[in-house]
Design an enzyme around this catalytic site. Sequence first.
Site, PDB file in Angstrom:
ATOM      1  CB  SER A 135      -0.863  -0.032   1.263  1.00  0.00           C
ATOM      2  OG  SER A 135      -1.602   1.160   1.387  1.00  0.00           O
ATOM      3  CE  LYS A 161      -4.576  -0.004   0.320  1.00  0.00           C
ATOM      4  NZ  LYS A 161      -5.187  -0.802   1.405  1.00  0.00           N
ATOM      5  CE  LYS A 163      -4.026   3.818   2.127  1.00  0.00           C
ATOM      6  NZ  LYS A 163      -5.237   3.249   2.728  1.00  0.00           N
ATOM      7  CG  ASP A 188      -7.764   2.150   0.658  1.00  0.00           C
ATOM      8  OD1 ASP A 188      -8.935   2.576   0.752  1.00  0.00           O
ATOM      9  OD2 ASP A 188      -7.144   1.640   1.617  1.00  0.00           O
ATOM     10  CD  GLU A 213      -8.653  -1.109   0.751  1.00  0.00           C
ATOM     11  OE1 GLU A 213      -7.696  -1.305  -0.030  1.00  0.00           O
ATOM     12  OE2 GLU A 213      -8.535  -1.144   1.977  1.00  0.00           O
ATOM     13  CG  ASP A 238     -10.278  -1.104   5.124  1.00  0.00           C
ATOM     14  OD1 ASP A 238     -10.554  -1.552   6.251  1.00  0.00           O
ATOM     15  OD2 ASP A 238      -9.204  -0.484   4.920  1.00  0.00           O
ATOM     16  CE  LYS A 262      -6.941  -2.147   6.907  1.00  0.00           C
ATOM     17  NZ  LYS A 262      -7.226  -0.694   6.828  1.00  0.00           N
ATOM     18  N   GLY A 290      -3.633  -4.007   6.299  1.00  0.00           N
ATOM     19  CA  GLY A 290      -2.598  -3.645   7.266  1.00  0.00           C
ATOM     20  C   GLY A 290      -2.922  -2.326   7.929  1.00  0.00           C
TER      21      GLY A 290
HETATM   22  O1  OSB Z   1      -7.066   1.748   4.560  1.00  0.00           O
HETATM   23  O2  OSB Z   1      -5.815   0.067   4.360  1.00  0.00           O
HETATM   24  C1  OSB Z   1      -6.032   1.170   4.844  1.00  0.00           C
HETATM   25  C2  OSB Z   1      -2.997   2.270   6.896  1.00  0.00           C
HETATM   26  C3  OSB Z   1      -3.613   2.906   7.945  1.00  0.00           C
HETATM   27  C4  OSB Z   1      -4.974   3.010   7.952  1.00  0.00           C
HETATM   28  C5  OSB Z   1      -5.733   2.465   6.928  1.00  0.00           C
HETATM   29  C6  OSB Z   1      -5.130   1.812   5.873  1.00  0.00           C
HETATM   30  C7  OSB Z   1      -3.729   1.742   5.854  1.00  0.00           C
HETATM   31  C8  OSB Z   1      -2.976   1.147   4.761  1.00  0.00           C
HETATM   32  C9  OSB Z   1      -1.590   0.681   5.085  1.00  0.00           C
HETATM   33  O3  OSB Z   1      -3.361   1.088   3.617  1.00  0.00           O
HETATM   34  C10 OSB Z   1      -1.430  -0.766   5.030  1.00  0.00           C
HETATM   35  C11 OSB Z   1      -0.088  -1.174   5.567  1.00  0.00           C
HETATM   36  O4  OSB Z   1       0.870  -1.136   4.798  1.00  0.00           O
HETATM   37  O5  OSB Z   1       0.006  -1.520   6.766  1.00  0.00           O
HETATM   38 MG    MG Z   2      -8.191   0.501   3.250  1.00  0.00          MG
END
Ligand code: OSB
Ligand code: MG
Length: 369
Positions: A135, A161, A163, A188, A213, A238, A262, A290
Amino acid sequence: MRIEAITLRELKIPLVHFFETSFGRTYTRRIFLVTVHSDGLEGWGECVAGEDPFYSEEYIDGAWDVTKRYLGPVLLGKTLQMGSEVPELLARVREHRMAKGALENAAWDAEAQEKAVPLWKLLGGERREIVCGVSIGIQDSHDKLLEKIETELAAGYQRIKIKVKPGWDAEVLEKVRALWPSILLSCDANSAYTLADSEHLRGFDRFKLLMIEQPLWSDDFYFHARLQKQLQTSLCLDEAIHSARHAEAALELDACRIVNIKVGRVGGFSEAIAVHNVAQRFGVPVWCGGMLESGVGRSHNVALSTLSNFKLPGDVSASKRYWKEDIIEPEVEVSPQGTIAVGNETGRGYALRTDLIRQLTVRKETLRM
Ligand code: OSB
Ligand code: MG
């Protein structure tokens, strides 16, 4: 196991690189770890609540408070056969899923040690190798993002992925696809859009994404279902999925065609397995999300990802992407093929670096009967 004491610890650890989502930028993580002490064993769990209530309503200080005042005291002195007994004991407290999950996972962690089995086997896992994606947060420039993608692809990660948010989306995806037309790519939004953006989001179909996402509100399935009807691209939920019941409702509505699990967001391993099973029944693949975890939460994510319906690459990636030094030994490492191997060691399979943990701890409290 009889729960004799529970230790709460806060560790302050700077990220190797800041992580930015549509809701904000994080430079340093405040990691909340819980330890359950039982018959000389220590089970560890990580509360994945953020520093602020921006991803969800939970945040570290709230989670600490509810753990200390309500959740911890319920467990103290109880004798458990299994970690899976914890959710029912904590059910009187509404929500606070990440706080509950940390305690439940710590109990599973202890149970695996007590039974001398690998945690992943205890969870019902089957895979000996899990597939990894990354991510990648919002960057200061498009070029910086492209550079990061190049680095992660070279490291072997199987899915990228990125953001997105209004103003950091179509133009960026256009550039990524121009350079890498056929990689597994997803985005995402962390709830950055509304239905007024439907037309704009329909335009994402041209990028052939694996998924989009959580584009809409963090508490919504219904309008995601409406959006899903208008898109070729699969939606993935999510934030909105808190439980197996939510997963069932969302899948019945066709609000998404992929589910992010998660373990903290759904309140612990038991509910994570239940969400996994619901999705499997619907023929919908899941992947492990994550929360910028330390080695404790990361090793638990690895164990969970061995269940059979974790069919898509997760956001479970190498320790060194986050930390100069992780608090476990060995660190979580990813092969050049973008996989993490799972061993036959008892418990989580990663030892704790107790000296480093002590050094990074900024707050510690032990609850006793
Ligand atoms: O939406 O998946 C998410 C991190 C913090 C809060 C929300 C998200 C995320 C990530 C990071 O996308 C995922 C990771 O590398 O731990
Ligand atoms: Mg997410």
